[in-house]
Design a protein around this motif. Structure first.
Motif, PDB file in Angstrom:
ATOM      1  N   ARG A 117       0.829  -1.206   0.000  1.00 11.65           N
ATOM      2  CA  ARG A 117       0.000   0.000   0.000  1.00 11.65           C
ATOM      3  C   ARG A 117       0.862   1.254   0.000  1.00 11.65           C
ATOM      4  O   ARG A 117       0.583   2.217  -0.714  1.00 11.65           O
ATOM      5  CB  ARG A 117      -0.922  -0.007   1.222  1.00 11.65           C
ATOM      6  CG  ARG A 117      -2.382  -0.233   0.839  1.00 11.65           C
ATOM      7  CD  ARG A 117      -3.155  -0.827   1.970  1.00 11.65           C
ATOM      8  NE  ARG A 117      -3.454   0.155   3.005  1.00 11.65           N
ATOM      9  CZ  ARG A 117      -4.186  -0.131   4.087  1.00 11.65           C
ATOM     10  NH1 ARG A 117      -4.679  -1.350   4.251  1.00 11.65           N
ATOM     11  NH2 ARG A 117      -4.426   0.785   4.997  1.00 11.65           N
ATOM     12  N   LYS A 120       2.473   1.928  -3.400  1.00 15.15           N
ATOM     13  CA  LYS A 120       1.486   2.414  -4.374  1.00 15.15           C
ATOM     14  C   LYS A 120       1.170   3.895  -4.115  1.00 15.15           C
ATOM     15  O   LYS A 120       1.161   4.711  -5.033  1.00 15.15           O
ATOM     16  CB  LYS A 120       0.208   1.566  -4.301  1.00 15.15           C
ATOM     17  CG  LYS A 120      -0.829   2.071  -5.274  1.00 15.15           C
ATOM     18  CD  LYS A 120      -2.101   1.251  -5.292  1.00 15.15           C
ATOM     19  CE  LYS A 120      -3.090   1.809  -6.301  1.00 15.15           C
ATOM     20  NZ  LYS A 120      -3.322   3.240  -6.199  1.00 15.15           N
ATOM     21  N   LEU A 121       0.957   4.222  -2.832  1.00 17.95           N
ATOM     22  CA  LEU A 121       0.624   5.617  -2.496  1.00 17.95           C
ATOM     23  C   LEU A 121       1.784   6.561  -2.817  1.00 17.95           C
ATOM     24  O   LEU A 121       1.575   7.669  -3.305  1.00 17.95           O
ATOM     25  CB  LEU A 121       0.285   5.730  -1.010  1.00 17.95           C
ATOM     26  CG  LEU A 121      -1.147   5.347  -0.676  1.00 17.95           C
ATOM     27  CD1 LEU A 121      -1.298   5.118   0.823  1.00 17.95           C
ATOM     28  CD2 LEU A 121      -2.091   6.461  -1.131  1.00 17.95           C
ATOM     29  N   ASP A 124       1.581   7.168  -6.348  1.00 18.16           N
ATOM     30  CA  ASP A 124       0.418   8.006  -6.672  1.00 18.16           C
ATOM     31  C   ASP A 124       0.692   9.495  -6.414  1.00 18.16           C
ATOM     32  O   ASP A 124       0.162  10.342  -7.117  1.00 18.16           O
ATOM     33  CB  ASP A 124      -0.813   7.615  -5.835  1.00 18.16           C
ATOM     34  CG  ASP A 124      -1.407   6.298  -6.288  1.00 18.16           C
ATOM     35  OD1 ASP A 124      -0.972   5.778  -7.336  1.00 18.16           O
ATOM     36  OD2 ASP A 124      -2.306   5.783  -5.584  1.00 18.16           O
ATOM     37  N   LEU A 152      -3.330   9.323   3.716  1.00 16.52           N
ATOM     38  CA  LEU A 152      -4.173   8.425   2.912  1.00 16.52           C
ATOM     39  C   LEU A 152      -3.925   6.955   3.247  1.00 16.52           C
ATOM     40  O   LEU A 152      -4.801   6.110   3.034  1.00 16.52           O
ATOM     41  CB  LEU A 152      -3.893   8.643   1.415  1.00 16.52           C
ATOM     42  CG  LEU A 152      -4.410   9.952   0.814  1.00 16.52           C
ATOM     43  CD1 LEU A 152      -3.889  10.119  -0.614  1.00 16.52           C
ATOM     44  CD2 LEU A 152      -5.945   9.982   0.829  1.00 16.52           C
ATOM     45  N   ASP A 155      -6.376   5.103   5.081  1.00 16.41           N
ATOM     46  CA  ASP A 155      -7.646   5.076   4.360  1.00 16.41           C
ATOM     47  C   ASP A 155      -8.804   5.727   5.112  1.00 16.41           C
ATOM     48  O   ASP A 155      -9.867   5.122   5.294  1.00 16.41           O
ATOM     49  CB  ASP A 155      -7.987   3.602   4.028  1.00 16.41           C
ATOM     50  CG  ASP A 155      -8.974   3.537   2.880  1.00 16.41           C
ATOM     51  OD1 ASP A 155      -9.035   4.487   2.085  1.00 16.41           O
ATOM     52  OD2 ASP A 155      -9.713   2.526   2.790  1.00 16.41           O
ATOM     53  N   ILE A 183      -6.734  12.535  -6.832  1.00 15.74           N
ATOM     54  CA  ILE A 183      -6.866  11.596  -5.697  1.00 15.74           C
ATOM     55  C   ILE A 183      -8.321  11.579  -5.236  1.00 15.74           C
ATOM     56  O   ILE A 183      -8.910  10.532  -4.994  1.00 15.74           O
ATOM     57  CB  ILE A 183      -5.919  11.999  -4.535  1.00 15.74           C
ATOM     58  CG1 ILE A 183      -4.468  11.708  -4.922  1.00 15.74           C
ATOM     59  CG2 ILE A 183      -6.282  11.267  -3.248  1.00 15.74           C
ATOM     60  CD1 ILE A 183      -3.437  12.313  -3.981  1.00 15.74           C
ATOM     61  N   TRP A 184      -8.916  12.762  -5.138  1.00 11.46           N
ATOM     62  CA  TRP A 184     -10.307  12.861  -4.690  1.00 11.46           C
ATOM     63  C   TRP A 184     -11.229  12.117  -5.659  1.00 11.46           C
ATOM     64  O   TRP A 184     -12.086  11.326  -5.246  1.00 11.46           O
ATOM     65  CB  TRP A 184     -10.718  14.334  -4.577  1.00 11.46           C
ATOM     66  CG  TRP A 184     -12.170  14.531  -4.322  1.00 11.46           C
ATOM     67  CD1 TRP A 184     -12.859  14.102  -3.226  1.00 11.46           C
ATOM     68  CD2 TRP A 184     -13.108  15.171  -5.181  1.00 11.46           C
ATOM     69  NE1 TRP A 184     -14.184  14.454  -3.351  1.00 11.46           N
ATOM     70  CE2 TRP A 184     -14.366  15.108  -4.541  1.00 11.46           C
ATOM     71  CE3 TRP A 184     -13.011  15.800  -6.423  1.00 11.46           C
ATOM     72  CZ2 TRP A 184     -15.520  15.649  -5.112  1.00 11.46           C
ATOM     73  CZ3 TRP A 184     -14.156  16.345  -6.981  1.00 11.46           C
ATOM     74  CH2 TRP A 184     -15.393  16.265  -6.328  1.00 11.46           C
ATOM     75  N   GLN A 185     -11.018  12.340  -6.968  1.00  4.35           N
ATOM     76  CA  GLN A 185     -11.882  11.677  -7.946  1.00  4.35           C
ATOM     77  C   GLN A 185     -11.681  10.165  -7.913  1.00  4.35           C
ATOM     78  O   GLN A 185     -12.630   9.404  -8.044  1.00  4.35           O
ATOM     79  CB  GLN A 185     -11.614  12.231  -9.348  1.00  4.35           C
ATOM     80  CG  GLN A 185     -12.273  13.588  -9.523  1.00  4.35           C
ATOM     81  CD  GLN A 185     -11.800  14.347 -10.754  1.00  4.35           C
ATOM     82  OE1 GLN A 185     -10.795  14.001 -11.363  1.00  4.35           O
ATOM     83  NE2 GLN A 185     -12.523  15.400 -11.104  1.00  4.35           N
ATOM     84  N   ALA A 186     -10.434   9.727  -7.706  1.00  4.31           N
ATOM     85  CA  ALA A 186     -10.159   8.287  -7.737  1.00  4.31           C
ATOM     86  C   ALA A 186     -10.639   7.574  -6.470  1.00  4.31           C
ATOM     87  O   ALA A 186     -11.031   6.414  -6.529  1.00  4.31           O
ATOM     88  CB  ALA A 186      -8.659   8.056  -7.921  1.00  4.31           C
ATOM     89  N   THR A 187     -10.611   8.271  -5.334  1.00  2.00           N
ATOM     90  CA  THR A 187     -10.904   7.584  -4.071  1.00  2.00           C
ATOM     91  C   THR A 187     -12.320   7.827  -3.558  1.00  2.00           C
ATOM     92  O   THR A 187     -12.815   7.067  -2.731  1.00  2.00           O
ATOM     93  CB  THR A 187      -9.939   8.040  -2.945  1.00  2.00           C
ATOM     94  OG1 THR A 187     -10.076   9.456  -2.780  1.00  2.00           O
ATOM     95  CG2 THR A 187      -8.497   7.697  -3.266  1.00  2.00           C
ATOM     96  N   LYS A 189     -13.222  10.115  -1.568  1.00  2.00           N
ATOM     97  CA  LYS A 189     -13.217  10.544  -0.160  1.00  2.00           C
ATOM     98  C   LYS A 189     -13.938  11.886   0.003  1.00  2.00           C
ATOM     99  O   LYS A 189     -14.017  12.664  -0.943  1.00  2.00           O
ATOM    100  CB  LYS A 189     -11.771  10.689   0.327  1.00  2.00           C
ATOM    101  CG  LYS A 189     -11.079   9.350   0.415  1.00  2.00           C
ATOM    102  CD  LYS A 189      -9.780   9.440   1.143  1.00  2.00           C
ATOM    103  CE  LYS A 189      -9.050   8.106   1.071  1.00  2.00           C
ATOM    104  NZ  LYS A 189      -9.788   6.991   1.662  1.00  2.00           N
TER     105      LYS A 189
END
Ligand SMILES: Nc1ncnc2c1ncn2[C@@H]1O[C@H](COP(=O)(O)OP(=O)(O)OP(=O)(O)O)[C@@H](O)[C@H]1O
Length: 257
Positions: A117, A120-121, A124, A152, A155, A183-187, A189
């Motif tokens: 994780r 990956k972050l 990102d 992030l 999570d 990030i907002w669009q992908a997650t 949140k």
């Protein structure tokens, strides 16, 4: 209909000042932030933006049940809410990787998963190759990327951001805004974002909450979720409208106590 991630009902908050008096920072604030939405808080210095954010985060204690997160009254901090400060709150003695895995260690996420994780972050947020660097070896923008990745990593459903790009130069700030949007669009949140920058607020958010000078109240909530061919023109006109509102509050705001 979207559900409320954060519901605030008639919240007031006072600090105890050093001379024994109390300072009313927020007065009768009510606000609903829907799940998955991006909301900015804007207003003059000292109007209580950070106070509101810290109360939602549970970092400041308040009596009563004026704030609910997913229907549950806030009584303290929780893993559902992650915060990013203006000054990059990284552990200087840990590398980028060490910082990003920290929260997952506390949550006892198995080692292989937390490393997966974290890597990956780190990719990102554009820090691949800097996993072994210490905060002191990074630029301001890179530190803030690491801080965002660290937040992030656990999570949180809700990201609370207190002027996260305030200390960055204009170019880095633009890049970070774009990355945050992605990030907002992908997650999906929920993001509550404090800023002084009207353009940043309009560009990033679906709603801009304009606060009055201290004691902070909500002056207006403006829908800024523009899409389609007219979006650019509407952003421009919203920036001008909101700037007029904010200017009125700035004009006679008291000096920051
Ligand atoms: N620990 C404290 N004790 C007493 N008063 C405080 C304390 N922290 C904040 N205040 C006061 O509460 C008010 C709101 O502060 P807050 O930091 O929330 O405002 P803000 O809108 O985030 O300001 P800025 O935009 O300058 O960061 C201010 O007048 C401030 O001086």
């Amino acid at each position: 209909m979207k559900t409320a991630a954060v519901a605030i009902n008639r919240l007031s908050y006072s600090y105890a000042a050093s001379d024994g008096r109390s300072v009313l920072a927020l007065s009768d604030v009510s606000l609903v932030v829907e799940q998955g939405s991006f909301v900015s808080l804007l207003g003059p210095s000292g109007c209580g933006k950070s106070t509101l954010l810290y109360l939602i985060g549970g970092f400041l204690k308040q009596e009563g049940t004026a704030i609910h997160v997913d229907g549950v009254p806030v009584t303290g901090p929780g893993p559902d809410r992650g915060i990013v400060f203006q000054q990059f709150a990284l552990f200087p003695w840990r590398t980028v990787l060490g910082n990003v895995v920290y929260g997952m260690e506390k949550q006892r996420v198995p080692r292989a998963e937390r490393l997966d994780r974290a890597h990956k972050l780190i990719r990102d947020v554009g820090l691949a190759g800097f996993e072994a660097s210490y905060p002191s070896q990074l630029s301001g923008g890179m530190r803030q990327r690491a801080a965002i990745a660290r937040t992030l990593a656990v999570d949180p459903a809700i990201l609370l951001m207190d002027e996260p790009f305030g200390a960055l130069d204009a170019q880095t700030r633009g890049i970070m805004q774009e990355q945050l949007r992605q990030i907002w669009q992908a997650t999906g949140k929920t993001v509550i974002f404090v800023t002084h920058d009207v353009r940043e607020a309009v560009y990033l958010s679906q709603k801009v909450v304009v606060m009055s000078k201290r004691p902070g109240t909500i002056k207006e909530i403006i829908d800024t979720s523009f899409e389609g061919s007219e979006a650019d023109a509407r952003v421009q006109s919203a920036v001008e409208d909101i700037w007029q509102q904010v200017k009125l509050e700035f004009a006679d705001a008291p000096a920051h106590a």
